[in-house]
Scaffold this active site. Structure first.
Site, mmCIF file in Angstrom:
data_model
loop_
_atom_site.group_PDB
_atom_site.id
_atom_site.type_symbol
_atom_site.label_atom_id
_atom_site.label_comp_id
_atom_site.label_asym_id
_atom_site.label_seq_id
_atom_site.Cartn_x
_atom_site.Cartn_y
_atom_site.Cartn_z
ATOM 1 N N LEU C 232 -16.253 19.333 57.917
ATOM 2 C CA LEU C 232 -16.860 18.203 58.640
ATOM 3 C C LEU C 232 -16.192 17.953 59.994
ATOM 4 O O LEU C 232 -14.984 17.800 60.074
ATOM 5 C CB LEU C 232 -16.737 16.953 57.757
ATOM 6 C CG LEU C 232 -17.423 15.696 58.287
ATOM 7 C CD1 LEU C 232 -18.920 15.878 58.322
ATOM 8 C CD2 LEU C 232 -17.033 14.505 57.430
ATOM 9 N N ASP C 233 -16.992 17.892 61.038
ATOM 10 C CA ASP C 233 -16.532 17.534 62.387
ATOM 11 C C ASP C 233 -15.530 18.545 62.961
ATOM 12 O O ASP C 233 -14.804 18.243 63.914
ATOM 13 C CB ASP C 233 -15.893 16.137 62.423
ATOM 14 C CG ASP C 233 -16.848 15.051 61.965
ATOM 15 O OD1 ASP C 233 -18.057 15.257 62.095
ATOM 16 O OD2 ASP C 233 -16.382 14.000 61.497
#
Lengths: 289, 289, 289, 289
Positions: C232-233
């Protein structure tokens, strides 16, 4: 972008656009043992326009002397495509002369970057129409010449300046030099005099642009680095930038904030010039930054 | 900055500067149960200049009706200091009329922000000299009026526009309206017509600024929101911004990048106008942003 | 930059760096009647690094069919240099699917640019885990599918989404889609899912970055467009930007200002992706903008 | 913003928010012949929050001595509202000590601005853990002290530094001082040590942020000026800025571009601190710029 400077060379080309230019140039260089590390091109119009090419290459494996390489390039490539071209070698530092009046910020910025090794130039001389900055300049180990100039002595003073400059420098930076150079002076250094104007040109040409900006009530101030031509503030723009201001900023505030802009914009333009990233096309520039 | 709109009021004051203004105003408001949540002031010169004050305050505990508060303020404070002043109440949404030609980007930006609740206005009408954008506007539930205009019918067309506008709107936004309004029209809405000009004024006044910018070879393009006065592109500037461009950008690229600038600059200027953050001072603005 | 789209093609190459690549590629294209209009290259290291090349060229005088050109290129050039490469043709619009939750700003920005012709894509479908934006999307003539998703039904919902997407789209944009895609989903579209994260990554990963930014007291907020990977991210960043804020901005103000950043950063990243200007190199991107 | 420094004073106030504060303060000052030239206020929450007020005023007509003014203010206003407050007088220049290691850019920027009169401070001493910059500093007529520091001698070296600083300076600027100060040292100068960190905090805390930024592939680099607290890189942020970079920039390029950012951000933060424009509120700052 961080290449070994001593083996770096750059080829700049301007010619009529037509198919096959990049192929011809890169094939030629490949056959001479050159490794291209940067390549930028631009065409004003693929059909009948002008073509601009900048190559940065490494020469440790170059198979011929410089003169032979350049002669071969002329014969094998350049003449066919009617190129204006030149090769420069990063090991040959260009010589940058500086002209300044009393404001020291643009000058100090360049000297400071030069001292740190950010600007790969030699600085043969700083010329000023005032004596004020001698000590500040000489601290850097740079020669300082005071050439007073006024309306009556203008031609004579410019002659003294040219005597200090000609043959001694490759280009000139006006680091807030507040006198107007004559058309004859400018003609000696075509596309080789860089000025920093303290506005976002073409807004606020001429004198005291910060006062003009204040009077107009703009919400941004600007700075513009450009090549000097005989028309004041009309030369090809190399770089510009702006900074936000408000009604709270009076003229001295604009000057203070503007100094920071001027320093940055001029430093960037000089760097690009030194690295052969700027090609003049009429009254505009191609900047391969 | 994120206040409860329904109980928010704003007091704008312009007067000759002298000591004691802020003390008098804030003491008055305190005694009437008002809580000040924003206060901005500006003086062009503490000795003999003009003074500008903007207060945002909350009125849930206001001890008198609006009219009484305003009358008391006039008598107790405003007349003594020779103030130009007004109080506006966020619950009373200003009415914003829009004029547009064919380019929809500035219009759509404002309509979209209005629909989201970012712009607290009512929109009584969009007037265009072209029929093109009717469907796009009516989708937002907003009235669209096509008023054709040409040299022969200019006065008559403006009369039709004024019939649609007068009494129906508090201010007008020219969201890329490409016709020049007559001096008579402009005089009806002093400091209440906002235009977006597609350049960094005062550079490139007049027609086709992106073409002008391209021809000059600037390295930044700009946009300027300003109040309309009878002198084209000369009115007080509310906001400006710039974006970096290069030799690679041709005129259509400048237009594309410029649209983004225009949308943002106009939206910001309109927001500030709606929130009573802009005070005109001669040909300049005070923006308490 | 403003080329005739219908005859524009682009060649993207990644390979081990070695001398002669540009010469070989440009000579090949020249011999097939192609006129190169843009050329960008990058090397992570001229000695043993990776080389990246993007060419944009015009094909009106192409002397062979596409398939023949590509076969010839593979045999004559690509296999020798061990290239990963592909040619795309601007006439073949890529198909962009959009995923969105409730915030409409990023979605509307893309739809609006697409409608204006700024984004040369087809949009087969917008999928949302909420029904809210159906009307707004269908107004653009674009299909809207509501696929509810919660923890219990996650796998099933993703299967429904993939049924709508697979074979129908070339890449996916998460225009503020607030659910986390499974690793399996992401693996189906490697380097083909673009997300807009509402912070300057790697600052403020995870949930509610504007609240995080407010709590930390930063003086700039940011937005980041990146390719989605299973972490994530953490995926390769395509573009970022920041905007100045102050103590006066509370969380809703940051969200409002952030929306403008998100719209611009995402629109730029999508444009670059569509024009084949982005090459992924490990966890970073080369952007030939 | 360009006020006469010798008659300028500033009053900074922090207190629980409640109605009537501005009225009380401005009325008090008015009755003592003071003319307010700047006024900024901020409330974290009008209902039960903290209130912050900064006034800049001119004292040529002050009717009492400073001590009497301050005593009267305490009795008449400050005690009632439970204010933390202080008055500073621009004629009393604050004393700024500088700590530096080997990188000179941030130091030179501050010295150059100080020499030009842009920074109204006295500089009692520059302390470095290296001898390198002695000559550069002494040229400005500023005292330079070399205090070597290593793990074994850390406490002893800090004691030597404190002996040079205590009673001699009002605040300390870490102009790229690369050693970590002990919690005891920091506690001696609460909210009075300013550091420049070479990243956009909270991204890239700790060592070598440019390498970290390069490894993550960010498209912007940043710089952050903050007050030093015992938690490394966690103190209240005063100012930040970013600059655009690309895949072409290797770590040395990031360092070069970052130097420009660091110089500007630090110079701005120091200026605001010197002009009493920064109020610390927990781990955040109010900056009345």
């Amino acid at each position: 972008m961080s290449t070994e400077p001593d083996t770096t060379a750059r080829l700049l080309i301007t010619c009529p656009d037509q198919p096959g230019i990049v192929a011809a140039v890169t094939t030629f260089l490949y056959h001479h043992g050159v490794n291209i590390t940067e390549l930028d091109q631009h065409s004003t119009d693929p059909e009948g326009g002008r073509f601009f090419l900048r190559l940065e290459f490494q020469t440790p494996h170059l198979d011929v002397p410089r003169a032979a390489l350049e002669r071969a390039f002329r014969e094998a490539v350049a003449s066919h495509f009617e190129m204006n071209w030149r090769i420069s070698y990063a090991a040959d530092k260009p010589r940058m002369a500086l002209l300044v009046s009393r404001h020291d910020h643009a000058l100090m910025e360049l000297l400071w970057r030069w001292q740190r090794g950010e600007l790969r130039v030699d600085i043969p001389v700083v010329i000023s129409n005032h004596p004020d900055l001698r000590e500040a300049v000489e601290r850097f180990g740079v020669r300082y010449e005071h050439v007073a100039i006024d309306a009556a002595t203008h031609a004579e003073s410019e002659a003294r300046m040219l005597a200090l400059l000609d043959g001694q420098c490759d280009f000139i930076v006006l680091a807030r030099y507040m006198r107007i150079l004559s058309a004859e002076f400018v003609a000696r250094y075509p596309q080789r005099i860089i000025n920093i104007h303290h506005s976002f040109l073409p807004a606020f040409v001429g004198a005291d642009p910060y006062q003009q900006a204040y009077d107009r009530g703009v919400k941004l101030i600007g700075a513009t680095a450009h090549y000097v031509t005989r028309d004041l503030d009309q030369g090809p723009i190399i770089d510009q930038d702006t900074a936000r201001v408000s009604h709270r900023h009076e003229v001295p505030d604009l000057r203070r904030l503007g100094r920071d802009l001027e320093r940055q914009v001029l430093a960037r333009a000089v760097r690009w010039h030194v690295e052969d990233r700027v090609i003049v096309n009429g009254n505009k520039t191609i900047v391969f930054a």
